[in-house]
Design a protein around this motif. Sequence first.
Motif: not given
Length: 476
Positions: A78-79, A82, A85-86, A173-174, A177, A181
């Motif tokens: 998950l990280v 993230g 994507t960021l 990416g969103l 994620m 989860w």
Amino acid sequence: MDSSTVKTYLPWLVATALFMEQLDATVVNTAIPSIALSLGVTPLSLKSVVTSYILGLAVGIPVSGWMADRYGTRRVFLVAIGIFTLASVLCGLAPSAELMTVARLLQGLGGAMMMPVGRLAIVRTFPKAELMGAMNFVIIPALIGPLLGPTVGGLIVHWTSWRAIFFINVPFGLIAMYLVWRHMPDYRGDEPRPLDIFGLILFSCGTAMLSWLLEIFGEHTLSSTATALLLAFSIGLLAGYALHASRIEFPLLRLTLLKVRTFRISVLGGFVTRLGVGGLPFLLPLLYQLGLGLPAWQSGLLMMPSAVAAMGMKLVAPKVLARFGYRQVLVFNTLCIGVTIALYGFVGRDTPLAAIVVISLMQGFFNSLQFSSMNTLAYADIEQGDTSMASTISSSFQQLSMSFGLAAGSLVAAWFLGGVPQTNQAQVTDALHHAFWALAVLTMLSAGIFYWLRRQDGDSISRGRAVAKQAEPVEQ
């Protein structure tokens, strides 16, 4: 978490993440001129934008296994998505080449954690009898990503702005994620182990420097003396790590796993095979554009049939391996890959388009079967508690092999092109033909590594049954 739900969603999650990671490794290449114009710099100065991503992968992959064991596959994956994507957003918003280079490095670090952790989750979730089907699904994005990257990048730049190349990752990416989860299993190591910080420094610096040298191979930004010294230093760091790892209880990468014969043959055989195959994404655009005089978009389309064949392979591979076994398939298939590479050495301006498409289909099919077979064979005799370490070692060798493969393609192209003027299509085509034949011979030689497999190796995966222990003597 329901097991059937996990098995349904997990291959899609890992495949999507790997596709994003592999696509971004090459998608920027065709956009470099537009990015340079927008940022007010020369295209050559943006080489760091490409190499920083490779460096991020080289540094991040070795520590990914330790992080998964310590914090769990779900949290790390998950990280990783993230961060990726960021970093994609930061790349798209970058006002300068320096900030873009930093963002690409961060993006590479995120991508580095995706590949081995995703593969680890697949190996832990699926029993060996079902591993082939799952790996077949996941391996396809890793194959078609580098092929689609230049084409997708060129089309996006042609239709919109180069910044859209990075923003396109955001919705994927969103969504990924959210699904991670909800549906990603959370595996951890049986016993927490300390992080080998000194080993991380040695191995990461050695692989990063070696990957960077291979990425800029053939350029004249470094003198031959400086290149030789840096090469010797990077090899020295890796040799130092091997010595260090043999002397401590919890090394970053436990190289003693290479004593497992099937794992060793899979990793080393894959490394050598990629030396030949890895040069194709470099040589094929040269053949199509410089040799045949095709525009860039047609050149990109001619690389698409291999992606179609790669997707079709997953329907055939399990039956082929169950019928013939890993040894026969890998030896014969490696030779077939060499033949298809050699066939490109006969492609010229008078070659029918249909013939080029057929060669591309053959290449995609054989390549996909090869990597699917090698990636699953690697875990045939690996104990459950060692899967995290095996995944990290395998991913590290794959990253190095990709850099070596591109360098091999650059080397043979530079060797045969020499002083041939690029305006002379006949001479360029002839030189490239010799380059393809050189890579074909190199690929065929790697079949000798798979010859050392035994007839029953991998039966636990291809035929769903374990091999008797007496068939595998203890190695010293």
